[in-house]
Design an enzyme around this catalytic site. Structure first.
Site, PDB file in Angstrom:
ATOM      1  N   TYR A 125       0.836  -1.218   0.000  1.00 45.50           N
ATOM      2  CA  TYR A 125       0.000   0.000   0.000  1.00 45.50           C
ATOM      3  C   TYR A 125       0.862   1.255   0.000  1.00 45.50           C
ATOM      4  O   TYR A 125       0.722   2.127  -0.862  1.00 45.50           O
ATOM      5  CB  TYR A 125      -0.943   0.007   1.216  1.00 45.50           C
ATOM      6  N   LYS A 150       1.398   4.290  -2.828  1.00 45.10           N
ATOM      7  CA  LYS A 150       1.128   5.718  -2.588  1.00 45.10           C
ATOM      8  C   LYS A 150       2.393   6.539  -2.856  1.00 45.10           C
ATOM      9  O   LYS A 150       2.326   7.624  -3.434  1.00 45.10           O
ATOM     10  CB  LYS A 150       0.651   5.947  -1.143  1.00 45.10           C
TER      11      LYS A 150
HETATM   12  P1  NAD Z   1     -11.391   4.401   1.655  1.00 40.06           P
HETATM   13  O1  NAD Z   1     -10.878   3.051   1.345  1.00 40.06           O
HETATM   14  O2  NAD Z   1     -12.352   4.575   2.775  1.00 40.06           O
HETATM   15  O3  NAD Z   1     -12.086   5.026   0.355  1.00 40.06           O
HETATM   16  C1  NAD Z   1     -11.530   4.915  -0.918  1.00 40.06           C
HETATM   17  C2  NAD Z   1     -12.581   5.353  -1.946  1.00 40.06           C
HETATM   18  O4  NAD Z   1     -11.975   5.298  -3.248  1.00 40.06           O
HETATM   19  C3  NAD Z   1     -13.804   4.437  -1.995  1.00 40.06           C
HETATM   20  O5  NAD Z   1     -14.982   5.221  -2.056  1.00 40.06           O
HETATM   21  C4  NAD Z   1     -13.607   3.620  -3.264  1.00 40.06           C
HETATM   22  O6  NAD Z   1     -14.829   3.204  -3.852  1.00 40.06           O
HETATM   23  C5  NAD Z   1     -12.876   4.631  -4.137  1.00 40.06           C
HETATM   24  N1  NAD Z   1     -12.079   3.971  -5.197  1.00 40.06           N
HETATM   25  C6  NAD Z   1     -11.194   2.938  -5.041  1.00 40.06           C
HETATM   26  N2  NAD Z   1     -10.671   2.603  -6.235  1.00 40.06           N
HETATM   27  C7  NAD Z   1     -11.192   3.451  -7.150  1.00 40.06           C
HETATM   28  C8  NAD Z   1     -11.026   3.627  -8.554  1.00 40.06           C
HETATM   29  N3  NAD Z   1     -10.196   2.832  -9.256  1.00 40.06           N
HETATM   30  N4  NAD Z   1     -11.714   4.601  -9.176  1.00 40.06           N
HETATM   31  C9  NAD Z   1     -12.556   5.396  -8.478  1.00 40.06           C
HETATM   32  N5  NAD Z   1     -12.779   5.285  -7.151  1.00 40.06           N
HETATM   33  C10 NAD Z   1     -12.103   4.328  -6.502  1.00 40.06           C
HETATM   34  O7  NAD Z   1     -10.102   5.317   1.859  1.00 40.06           O
HETATM   35  P2  NAD Z   1      -9.821   6.488   2.914  1.00 40.06           P
HETATM   36  O8  NAD Z   1      -9.338   5.899   4.174  1.00 40.06           O
HETATM   37  O9  NAD Z   1     -10.976   7.423   2.902  1.00 40.06           O
HETATM   38  O10 NAD Z   1      -8.565   7.194   2.212  1.00 40.06           O
HETATM   39  C11 NAD Z   1      -8.769   8.196   1.224  1.00 40.06           C
HETATM   40  C12 NAD Z   1      -7.418   8.715   0.763  1.00 40.06           C
HETATM   41  O11 NAD Z   1      -6.717   9.263   1.864  1.00 40.06           O
HETATM   42  C13 NAD Z   1      -6.498   7.643   0.174  1.00 40.06           C
HETATM   43  O12 NAD Z   1      -5.810   8.198  -0.924  1.00 40.06           O
HETATM   44  C14 NAD Z   1      -5.544   7.313   1.304  1.00 40.06           C
HETATM   45  O13 NAD Z   1      -4.299   6.861   0.804  1.00 40.06           O
HETATM   46  C15 NAD Z   1      -5.422   8.666   1.975  1.00 40.06           C
HETATM   47  N6  NAD Z   1      -5.084   8.651   3.408  1.00 40.06           N
HETATM   48  C16 NAD Z   1      -5.820   7.907   4.288  1.00 40.06           C
HETATM   49  C17 NAD Z   1      -5.544   7.950   5.652  1.00 40.06           C
HETATM   50  C18 NAD Z   1      -6.373   7.188   6.679  1.00 40.06           C
HETATM   51  O14 NAD Z   1      -6.114   7.294   7.871  1.00 40.06           O
HETATM   52  N7  NAD Z   1      -7.396   6.439   6.276  1.00 40.06           N
HETATM   53  C19 NAD Z   1      -4.493   8.748   6.109  1.00 40.06           C
HETATM   54  C20 NAD Z   1      -3.728   9.480   5.175  1.00 40.06           C
HETATM   55  C21 NAD Z   1      -4.055   9.428   3.834  1.00 40.06           C
HETATM   56  O1  TDX Z   2      -7.501  -5.184  14.132  1.00 41.99           O
HETATM   57  C1  TDX Z   2      -6.506  -4.449  14.106  1.00 41.99           C
HETATM   58  N1  TDX Z   2      -5.615  -4.501  15.150  1.00 41.99           N
HETATM   59  C2  TDX Z   2      -4.500  -3.726  15.207  1.00 41.99           C
HETATM   60  O2  TDX Z   2      -3.732  -3.812  16.175  1.00 41.99           O
HETATM   61  C3  TDX Z   2      -6.241  -3.541  13.022  1.00 41.99           C
HETATM   62  C4  TDX Z   2      -7.191  -3.453  11.860  1.00 41.99           C
HETATM   63  C5  TDX Z   2      -5.122  -2.753  13.104  1.00 41.99           C
HETATM   64  N2  TDX Z   2      -4.262  -2.849  14.137  1.00 41.99           N
HETATM   65  C6  TDX Z   2      -3.102  -1.929  14.218  1.00 41.99           C
HETATM   66  C7  TDX Z   2      -2.257  -1.839  12.968  1.00 41.99           C
HETATM   67  C8  TDX Z   2      -1.762  -0.405  13.002  1.00 41.99           C
HETATM   68  O3  TDX Z   2      -0.601  -0.297  13.815  1.00 41.99           O
HETATM   69  O4  TDX Z   2      -3.640  -0.624  14.401  1.00 41.99           O
HETATM   70  C9  TDX Z   2      -2.893   0.358  13.686  1.00 41.99           C
HETATM   71  C10 TDX Z   2      -3.814   1.092  12.709  1.00 41.99           C
HETATM   72  O5  TDX Z   2      -4.165   0.155  11.704  1.00 41.99           O
HETATM   73  P1  TDX Z   2      -5.033   0.565  10.406  1.00 41.99           P
HETATM   74  O6  TDX Z   2      -6.334   1.154  10.841  1.00 41.99           O
HETATM   75  O7  TDX Z   2      -5.048  -0.581   9.479  1.00 41.99           O
HETATM   76  O8  TDX Z   2      -4.191   1.811   9.832  1.00 41.99           O
HETATM   77  P2  TDX Z   2      -2.680   1.953   9.276  1.00 41.99           P
HETATM   78  O9  TDX Z   2      -2.148   0.668   8.778  1.00 41.99           O
HETATM   79  O10 TDX Z   2      -1.904   2.704  10.306  1.00 41.99           O
HETATM   80  O11 TDX Z   2      -2.955   2.901   7.993  1.00 41.99           O
HETATM   81  C11 TDX Z   2      -3.920   3.968   8.070  1.00 41.99           C
HETATM   82  O12 TDX Z   2      -3.279   5.210   8.206  1.00 41.99           O
HETATM   83  C12 TDX Z   2      -2.531   5.675   7.109  1.00 41.99           C
HETATM   84  C13 TDX Z   2      -4.809   3.984   6.823  1.00 41.99           C
HETATM   85  O13 TDX Z   2      -5.457   2.737   6.684  1.00 41.99           O
HETATM   86  C14 TDX Z   2      -4.007   4.324   5.596  1.00 41.99           C
HETATM   87  O14 TDX Z   2      -4.873   4.435   4.471  1.00 41.99           O
HETATM   88  C15 TDX Z   2      -3.320   5.638   5.824  1.00 41.99           C
HETATM   89  O15 TDX Z   2      -2.505   5.929   4.735  1.00 41.99           O
END
Ligand code: NAD
Ligand code: TDX
Length: 339
Positions: free
Chosen positions: A155, A159
């Site tokens: 992943y 990115k």
């Molecule tokens: P998410 O998985 O909840 O949502 C992703 C969305 O993208 C979904 O609605 C999915 O349907 C859409 N998608 C996936 N593939 C696609 C494609 N080929 N074409 C069009 N749409 C598509 O993700 P999120 O957690 O909301 O993350 C959003 C963005 O933020 C990502 O780029 C992720 O890398 C970044 N980000 C996330 C976190 C975090 O903590 N979750 C932190 C920093 C950055």
């Molecule tokens: O069941 C769990 N138990 C656990 O200990 C899960 C799902 C996760 N974890 C741990 C793994 C990580 O250290 O918790 C932490 C957070 O896990 P995730 O929610 O999977 O997040 P992380 O891998 O840190 O990545 C998230 O933050 C950066 C987002 O999913 C990414 O999209 C973003 O880029």
């Protein structure tokens, strides 16, 4: 001096996912004069319910793939910016099957950049702090924008690849682009595969929460609404070609967060299972947000993590119809991985 930009008609990719939908709802509320076209493929992580109820005059959903160049040729002209959230976003999934990560995160970003080049559209790229790899638990250093890229997982490497494409398209073709790398988001509408929603919904279902490895790994938590405001500030005031790190001084170990969840939900602090660690598990993420604060004046509003966590737990309690359909399949997948 920052460049200023007044968007009127933007495309938000991934606007039906967790962070993208929070951004769309925030823009609809805070900037009602801006029209948003959401482009989303509706993968397992995308849910149109996340943006339901917003005025049709403000928000339109186009279901489609960011990798589809013909669709982009039809959609992009007439818009003045693309804010790119769409991605495959879950580390554990990327370890089990990296292919869609390369396709959506790398090829998809390439297609969007080409569309921006063709139609001279401003581009903001939403990325993650994971591109910088991880930090030791005990070092005082935090990530800064010029740190070297050193991603650990399929992943985060996908990115990182997409960030590098943006830098090259800016330098070579003059694309008007900015990049933001944000830390771990929490808040409503986050998929139940992610750490906080998984544990909260486990407890609501009578399943014991699952902690990977030693539980000492540290994540730097930020409320998703603070992330939305930062992205807007960068889009409208950020300097073209620059990278901004978004973080809210929210470092906490996983075990600390889990114990807080258990306490808020009235459970004993040891009512969880230790499970198999994530391969290549990053130890610690931590953001130095000085550039964003000093250049653009951004400040987080949700500075009380306990309060934000309690509100998020309450949201999951009262939105069982939203998370229930995804819960069983998610846990079946984890069980097969020993997690
Ligand atoms: P998410 O998985 O909840 O949502 C992703 C969305 O993208 C979904 O609605 C999915 O349907 C859409 N998608 C996936 N593939 C696609 C494609 N080929 N074409 C069009 N749409 C598509 O993700 P999120 O957690 O909301 O993350 C959003 C963005 O933020 C990502 O780029 C992720 O890398 C970044 N980000 C996330 C976190 C975090 O903590 N979750 C932190 C920093 C950055
Ligand atoms: O069941 C769990 N138990 C656990 O200990 C899960 C799902 C996760 N974890 C741990 C793994 C990580 O250290 O918790 C932490 C957070 O896990 P995730 O929610 O999977 O997040 P992380 O891998 O840190 O990545 C998230 O933050 C950066 C987002 O999913 C990414 O999209 C973003 O880029």
């Amino acid at each position: 001096m920052p460049d200023t930009f007044e968007p009127h008609n933007i495309i938000v990719t991934g606007g039906c996912g967790f962070i993208g939908s929070n951004f769309v709802r925030w823009v609809a509320r805070e900037h009602p004069g801006v029209h948003v076209t959401v482009l989303d493929k509706l993968t397992y992580a995308g849910n149109p319910a996340n943006i339901a109820g917003l005025p049709e005059s403000q928000v339109e959903l186009v279901v489609g793939d960011i990798c589809d160049a013909d669709l982009l040729d039809r959609l992009v002209p007439g818009h003045d910016a693309i804010v790119h959230y769409a991605a495959e976003s879950h580390n554990d999934n990327s370890i089990a099957n990296p292919e869609p990560f390369v396709q959506t995160n790398v090829v998809g970003t390439y297609r969007l950049l080409e569309a921006c080049r063709k139609y001279n559209v401003r581009y903001h790229h939403v990325s993650t702090d994971e591109v910088y790899g991880d930090l030791a638990l005990d070092e005082p250093r935090r990530f800064r924008p010029d740190d070297p890229y050193k991603p650990s997982s399929p992943y985060s490497s996908s990115k990182a690849s997409s960030d590098l494409l943006v830098c090259a398209w800016h330098r070579t073709y003059g694309i008007r682009a900015t990049i933001s790398n944000c830390s771990n988001n929490y808040g409503p509408y986050q998929h139940v595969e992610k750490f906080i929603p998984r544990q909260v919904t486990n407890i609501l279902c009578g399943i014991r929460p699952k902690l990977y490895g030693t539980g000492e790994n540290v994540r730097d938590w930020i409320h998703t609404e603070d992330h939305s405001r930062a992205v807007w500030d960068i889009l409208t005031k950020g300097r073209i070609g620059e990278t901004y790190l978004i973080g809210a001084d929210g470092e906490r170990s996983n075990i600390e967060v889990l114990r807080q969840i258990l306490s808020i939900m009235g459970q004993p602090e040891d009512a969880f299972d230790w499970v198999r660690d994530r391969p290549g598990h990053d130890r610690r993420y931590a953001i130095d947000p000085t550039k964003l604060r000093e250049e653009l004046g951004w400040r987080p509003i949700h500075t009380d993590f306990s309060e934000g966590l309690a509100q998020t737990i309450e949201w999951y309690r009262s939105h069982e119809d939203w998370w229930r359909p995804a819960k069983e399949a998610t846990e079946v997948k984890y069980a097969a991985q020993g997690q």
